[in-house]
Design an enzyme around this catalytic site. Sequence first.
Site, PDB file in Angstrom:
ATOM      1  N   PRO A   1       5.318   6.569   3.868  1.00 37.95           N
ATOM      2  CA  PRO A   1       5.284   7.435   5.044  1.00 37.95           C
ATOM      3  C   PRO A   1       5.542   6.669   6.331  1.00 37.95           C
ATOM      4  CG  PRO A   1       3.190   7.540   3.825  1.00 37.95           C
ATOM      5  CD  PRO A   1       4.120   6.714   3.035  1.00 37.95           C
TER       6      PRO A   1
ATOM      7  N   SER B   1       0.827  -1.199   0.000  1.00 39.14           N
ATOM      8  CA  SER B   1       0.000   0.000   0.000  1.00 39.14           C
ATOM      9  C   SER B   1       0.859   1.245   0.000  1.00 39.14           C
ATOM     10  CB  SER B   1      -0.911  -0.022   1.224  1.00 39.14           C
ATOM     11  OG  SER B   1      -0.703   1.113   2.026  1.00 39.14           O
ATOM     12  N   LYS B   2       0.268   2.324  -0.495  1.00 41.24           N
ATOM     13  CA  LYS B   2       1.051   3.543  -0.578  1.00 41.24           C
ATOM     14  C   LYS B   2       1.376   4.099   0.797  1.00 41.24           C
ATOM     15  CE  LYS B   2      -3.019   4.796  -3.000  1.00 41.24           C
ATOM     16  NZ  LYS B   2      -3.552   5.320  -4.190  1.00 41.24           N
ATOM     17  N   ARG B   3       0.720   3.582   1.792  1.00 43.63           N
ATOM     18  CA  ARG B   3       1.006   4.062   3.141  1.00 43.63           C
ATOM     19  C   ARG B   3       2.350   3.568   3.667  1.00 43.63           C
ATOM     20  NH1 ARG B   3      -4.476   3.451   3.381  1.00 43.63           N
ATOM     21  NH2 ARG B   3      -4.340   1.265   3.918  1.00 43.63           N
ATOM     22  N   GLU B   4       2.916   2.598   2.963  1.00 43.25           N
ATOM     23  CA  GLU B   4       4.183   2.040   3.427  1.00 43.25           C
ATOM     24  C   GLU B   4       5.315   3.052   3.503  1.00 43.25           C
ATOM     25  OE1 GLU B   4       5.972  -1.691   2.266  1.00 43.25           O
ATOM     26  OE2 GLU B   4       4.134  -2.076   1.158  1.00 43.25           O
TER      27      GLU B   4
END
Length: 549
Positions: A260, A255-258
């Site tokens: 940050p 996920s793109k949250r990885e």
Amino acid sequence: MAEKVVTRFAPSPTGYLHVGGARTALFNWLLARRTGGTFVLRIEDTDQKRNTPTAARQVMDDLRWLGIEWDEGPQVGGPNGPYLQSERREIYDKYVKQLLDEKKAYYCFDTPEELEAQRRQAEADKGGFLYARPAEFPTDRDAEQARAQGKPVTVRFAVPQGELLVVQDVVRGEITFAPGEIGDFIIQKSDGFPTYNFACVVDDYSMKITHVIRGQEHLNNTPGQQALWRALGFGELPKYAHMSVTVSDSGGKLSKRERPKTLRNAIGTLQDVDLDKLADIGKLTCDELDSFVKGETTPDMPSIDAMAQYLGVPLPEINIVDFFKSGYLPETMVNFLALLGWNPGDNREIMLVGELIEAFDLARLTKSNSLFDRKKLIAFNTEHIKMTSPEKLLRHLKHYLKVVDSPVVAADDERLSELIRICEGARTLADIDRKSRFLFLDSDAIEYEDKAVKKVLLKNDGLAVLAVVRDKLAAMNEFTEEQIENMLRSLAEKKQLGLGKVAQPLRVAICGTTVSPPIFDSVRMLGKEETLARIDNTLEKFGRDGKAE
RNA sequence: GCCCCCAUCGUCUAGUGGCCGAGGAUAUCAGGUUCUCAUCCUGGAGACAGGGGUUCGACUCCCCUUGGGGGUACCA
């Protein structure tokens, strides 16, 4: 007989193209190319709240970088456009009306709060939430009235109940959903836009899609979509293939949250981080940075990237551009992605796109989810760099250097080709960049790595050896790598030292670190004058406080 | 909670009832080559989640358990 295959990739433009999306696009594209069919790109921008204006553009750039060209879609047109769902409102409206007229869909006036309450109630009753279909469908007049009263007006599809919904899936076979499992779902939102489940069906029909290849997260949408397809009288269904999903090797979902998250953790672990400076780098206020570190907010991507770069924290690549910036070749990405959930059935792994197309077959899609293994990706990239022609590699490298804004861009093609040659064995384009930079810096801009200085210059008479090397180099009138090599080797022999003991001080002197291309090439490319200047600098700089004699 | 999907070395996978005392790749370990990093070479270790069936015979078929993933939105 066999109708022409038409596949599609239908991203929602909410951000950059990530590996999961790229893989979906690739599989659809591969099938189209394999069969001589058509590959359609459709932008699913029906969510007013989530679309980023630049995202669609970015997704297209990323697809092109990968070499995935679409035959119909934005920028290229086609007979069944427009290819942006936001521009297809009349089409959806027409079909909504048809369904409404045929009593296969109905108006709803519930507020989000009311819906939420119903859902909670259903949960308390330990059942799945099914929207309670009214016995009598509201009329157009009711809808107008509701609108006038400021109530939200949506349209729901009356899913045929009481019958088994059966989905034929190319990779999973027959999947059945019990009657009552699929509730009436919204097909038109109160802002007038269609929902995904509706637009997708209408578009797949009107764009004549024959094969829907998508992630298994859509499997549960399929019975509803197929019911809709039938209710609309669209005739024969496309074939559906639900691919396994790709998960991250850094734990959890890809996920793109990885990114940050990784940065946040790093800031937490790192000692003495200059927070003011960091906030400045990330173009944030101190409060914003603080709130990010606490996990309350997440700054945008450029900000994250800038801070990570400043701190030297490697972030896990997740978007296609991230991989590009890490120095991966598009050939590598295509090859690797294709092998996630598919294989040619023999032992081949390193494959060019032509081979992939030739071997591609939906019947060989894998059912189980796979982990995205970045270690293996690097191995693939090493392999691809090795097998790519110098000309092509040069093109890739130039593009790369330009985008990452490396000082190495200053080099002309001839010099870059030379660099590519002497950096043989590089794992990524970033490796080549990193190893080459010393050639393009001013001698006073060389940063001498502390560890390198201590280890090779201040120990084992490093500086003394360096001084001898300096004089020998100065005395050379032919500055070819052969001459340099002869000189260094004979010097090492004479001094009864390994070549390393002679080469390393020289290496550190000219590039500040213990890593560079082969020393003979490095020195030759730097040139005699500059090499001597850097050695002198080094001698001067470390000669005094070091323990060299 | 309910529904759906999945399950072979750490990882990606081959395997469609006997060819499997399970093959390849990558990672890892041990050696070797090498001026650094990397590359390269040789070798080793490493898997059918568990339990029931079916069958002359199960990695392969069926059931259960467990584990993982997904869905359960006026997101896609």
